[in-house]
Design an enzyme around this catalytic site. Structure first.
Site, short mmCIF file in Angstrom:
data_model
loop_
_atom_site.label_atom_id
_atom_site.label_comp_id
_atom_site.label_asym_id
_atom_site.label_seq_id
_atom_site.Cartn_x
_atom_site.Cartn_y
_atom_site.Cartn_z
N GLU A 92 0.70 -1.11 -0.09
CA GLU A 92 0.05 0.09 -0.31
C GLU A 92 0.79 1.38 0.03
O GLU A 92 0.45 2.29 -0.65
CB GLU A 92 -0.84 0.02 1.16
N SER A 469 -43.02 -38.32 33.86
CA SER A 469 -42.78 -39.07 35.18
C SER A 469 -41.51 -38.25 35.81
O SER A 469 -41.21 -38.56 37.08
CB SER A 469 -42.22 -40.37 34.96
#
Length: 822
Positions: A92, A469
């Site tokens: 860059e 149950s």
């Protein structure tokens, strides 16, 4: 023929040219003055506060999720690896360390590229990109470029080179909602920037120029081409040597395609998100808040894996339901890879149940292409689950043909399989698991459903289901306080209720096997999950008594029926409620409040919220039930996990400190296993959202219990065996536990032995009591039945002294009262 220019004419030209230059310089100076005055202040970068997402972590520091429009993880420059910094600067702005914000060489290069080659080329330095990213638009105009240059010069005067590079590496957008290079590393490679190779760092360094067009997830070829440019620049600038350059160019790149947390806890992460946004508002998504949860990463991993394995295993036993969809494919396979990729584009893949498109289908072979491009040839065992769709005259909604979208799963580790893959299908059933620290209520693992992307409904907190149950232990807990003890004999015999008794519906309750076993102890009844015993206990206690007692565990009374079906768990609970309630049995009778947020800090690490410190031991103001009640019920649950419907738990885990209860509702609409190792309480549920049956042969023991075992095997591996010590107020007599006040008699010894409704009651007499019926003695334990009968007193147990032989008149009932040591 041109005339010769005179001296006077040259003087005029010089004056005019000078005037133009002077005017230009004056205009430039004026422009600089005007634009400089309009430049923004640099507070945004000199006091940089990046928009950081809401981050959610486990108790042991593993990231679970991020929420926010910008996925960013701020990193000081010194924590970024040098290879990444070098790759970025080489590509860059190679002169970054030397220029003052604007690169003359870069401008010159760009000017000639634009003029000679007609190729638009930027000349922005890293500093200019920082200026543009923070303060300016990306619109390419001369005025914007001019302001960018002036801002870059201003930034260079205010900040050091390292500060500028740090801003750039944390702020820049790099595709897939990733801002900054740390977020990009996690997004594209599933690793931190410190773990990047040279090749991976180069690929990321190539993204700033075109993050959308060179996104390696969607445009890998372009990303690869750009990476090669970056590697060339790194080699040219001396950032890497010949060997590294050569190796990096050919290193395979594995792109994950999206950021994925190392631990899957999407349901709990959503719970946290809602809680935090409710507290801090929408700003929570950008302020960098970090939430530490109570989850433990390894436990959550184990829970997620256990639920998925359990649900997939159940679905393997189900009938073929047909392909998920059908897509058009070209008639030939000339470009089948591209066609398959297009066909699968709108069908999400899954880590376990891989999505695939069928390119050839026949009774003996199916050829399918995965989203990754891999081609599978499925034969033999791999086709077993989908045979109904491969028959020549298969129904249209079941048929597997070219273009069908199916699921496949790896078969490694599956017993009896010879193929590497098999055809599967997306489950139409849901599962949930929640695991709490028994003493504190801290959530250690939570799985709210099979897959969050398909359904965000959290079954742990929001699914109101019948417990079946698994609710019976709370009925029996209430019974202990009303004179019914583990050794109490209750008749497992038929009961029939007419319309008047039930409020309009004939009811003849049964067990799943339609058997009746006659008199049995309360302990055996829970181990075998006998429905008629539970109903007789509720008849004796009264429905209101059971509802009120259940409220001590955190159950809402209005969610439980005001009739005898409460004995069979016909109310409504959530898995989280069940976990909280079972934790009370595990921790000695204390109520706990589940909690999952431990701490919230801001972006600077300041603590905004801290959960209250947990006491080393629970305090009495937290007590929900007596300690002896919790202990005796735990002993009953231990029996269930040792010899009863949950016996697979102790047999598989091979440890005695396992407690729990199965639960299955009518037609197996809901299946449960709720239980604990004393330090860890875990509840598992499986069912369908439309409340349809899971199958006539499915139970809590076949569906929920295997998931529970799978999870607990991992979660308690390092836990030492914990033996629950009997608290004051309870004694072991003739092989079972009795409350102190009942050691000499006075408890309900038999229930429902004689025909009648409510059930008959016989009370064990105390020493000195007459061996005849005595309603006053029966009233000592407050049985609801008016037909209580006093049994002869039992001889007190004297340590070291043999018990006298029972008389013929009393031998049979008291043999029933003395089960073997369990």
């Amino acid at each position: 023929m041109l005339k010769k220019i005179t001296k006077e004419q040259w003087i005029v030209v010089a004056w005019v040219g000078g005037a133009v230059v002077a005017a230009g310089l004056l205009a430039l100076i004026a422009a600089i003055v005007v634009v400089s005055a309009q430049l923004p202040e640099l507070d945004e970068i000199t006091h940089y506060q990046p928009r950081q997402p809401l981050e959610i972590m486990t108790r042991d520091g593993v990231e679970l999720a991020q929420f926010g429009p910008e996925r960013r993880r701020f990193m000081p420059l010194g924590e970024f690896p040098k290879v990444l910094q070098d790759a970025l600067i080489a590509t860059e702005d190679a002169d970054f360390r030397n220029h003052s914000g604007v690169s003359v060489k870069g401008i010159t290069r760009a000017f000639f590229a634009n003029l000679v080659h007609r190729r638009r080329e930027g000349a922005s330095t890293i500093t200019q990109q920082v200026a543009r990213g923070f303060f300016l638009s990306r619109k390419q105009t001369y005025s914007r470029k001019f302001a960018e240059v002036l801002l870059a010069l201003k930034i260079e005067r205010a900040l050091s080179k390292d500060q500028i590079l740090e801003l750039y590496m944390n702020q820049i957008y790099l595709g897939q909602h990733a801002y900054g290079f740390e977020a990009a590393a996690l997004t594209y490679f599933g690793k931190t920037s410190k773990q990047l190779t040279i090749a991976e760092a180069a690929l990321l360094a190539g993204l700033p120029k075109n993050p959308g067009g060179a996104d390696p997830t969607d445009h890998f070829d372009k990303a690869k081409a750009r990476q090669l440019v970056v590697l060339y620049r790194m080699h040219e600038t001396g950032a890497i040597g010949d060997a590294d350059y050569a190796a990096a160019k050919v290193q395979p790149l594995k792109i994950t395609g999206h950021w994925s947390p190392p631990v899957n806890a999407e349901y709990l992460a959503e719970m946290v998100r809602q809680a935090v946004v409710q507290r801090y508002g929408e700003a929570a998504y950008s302020q960098g808040l970090k939430v530490t949860t109570s989850l433990i990463a390894a436990d959550q991993d184990a829970a997620q894996a256990a639920v998925r394995r359990g649900v997939i295993d159940f679905d393997r036993r189900q009938a073929w339901r047909g392909p998920e969809d059908n897509e058009e494919l070209p008639a030939d396979d000339a470009d089948i890879d591209s066609a398959a990729a297009a066909a699968l584009h709108d069908h999400p893949d899954d880590d376990d149940l891989r999505v695939a498109v069928v390119t050839h289908a026949g009774p003996k072979e199916v050829v399918a292409v995965l989203a990754s491009g891999e081609t599978l040839h499925l034969t033999g065992d791999a086709l077993r689950g989908a045979q109904a769709g491969l028959r020549p005259k298969a129904a249209a909604d079941l048929a597997i043909t070219r273009g069908a979208i199916i699921r496949v799963i790896r078969t490694a580790g599956e017993p009896g399989t010879k193929s590497d893959w098999r055809i599967a299908q997306w489950p139409d059933v849901e599962g949930a698991l929640v695991s709490l620290d028994s003493a504190t209520g801290q959530v250690r693992a939570l799985v709210g459903g099979f897959d969050f992307s398909h359904s965000q409904f959290n079954h742990v907190t929001s699914a109101w289901r019948q417990p079946g149950s698994s609710f019976k232990p709370f009925v029996f807990s209430a019974a202990l306080e009303h004179g019914i003890q583990p050794a109490t004999l209750v008749n497992d015999a038929p009961l029939v209720f007419d319309d008047a008794a039930t409020g309009g519906q004939h009811w003849d309750p049964k067990d799943d096997d339609n058997s009746f076993d006659g008199p049995m102890t309360l302990r055996t009844a829970l181990a075998k999950s006998k429905n008629l015993v539970s109903i007789r206990v509720v008849q004796n206690l009264g429905i209101g008594t059971v509802r009120e007692w259940a409220a001590r565990f955190g159950f809402a009374p209005d969610k439980h029926p005001d009739n005898l079906t409460i004995a069979l768990g016909a109310g409504s609970v959530t898995p989280m409620q069940m976990a909280r309630a079972y934790a009370t049995f595990a921790n000695g009778g204390y109520g706990v409040t589940p909690r999952f947020i431990e701490q919230i800090t801001d972006a600077q690490g300041k603590v905004l919220f801290q959960a209250p410190p947990l006491p080393a031991t629970p305090t009495e103001d937290q007590r929900a039930i007596p300690a002896r009640n919790a202990f005796v019920v735990a002993s009953l649950l231990n029996e269930v996990a040792r010899t009863g419907t949950g016996a697979k738990a102790q047999a598989t885990l091979k440890r005695p400190d396992i407690y729990g209860k199965t639960g299955t509702t009518n037609d197996a609409m809901d299946t449960w296993f709720a239980g604990f190792q004393p330090r860890l309480t875990t509840v598992v549920w499986m069912g369908r959202d439309d409340n349809t049956s899971l199958g006539a042969r499915e139970f809590g023991a076949t569906l929920a219990l295997p998931i529970w075992i799978d999870y607990m095997r991992s979660a308690i591996r390092a836990e030492p065996v914990a033996v629950l010590a009997p608290p004051p107020g309870v004694q072991e007599v003739q092989g079972d536990w009795l409350y102190d006040e009942f050691v000499g008699g006075g408890y309900i010894a038999q229930l429902g032995m004689e025909p009648g409704n409510p059930p008959s009651v016989m009370v064990a007499g105390r020493p000195g009591d007459p061996a005849t019926a005595d309603p006053a003695a029966a009233a000592a334990v407050e049985p609801s039945s008016p037909s209580a009968v006093l049994l002869p007193p039992a001889a007190p147990a004297v340590p070291g002294v043999p018990k006298p032989a029972a008389s013929a008149a009393t031998a049979e009932p008291f043999q029933r009262l003395a089960p073997g040591l369990r």
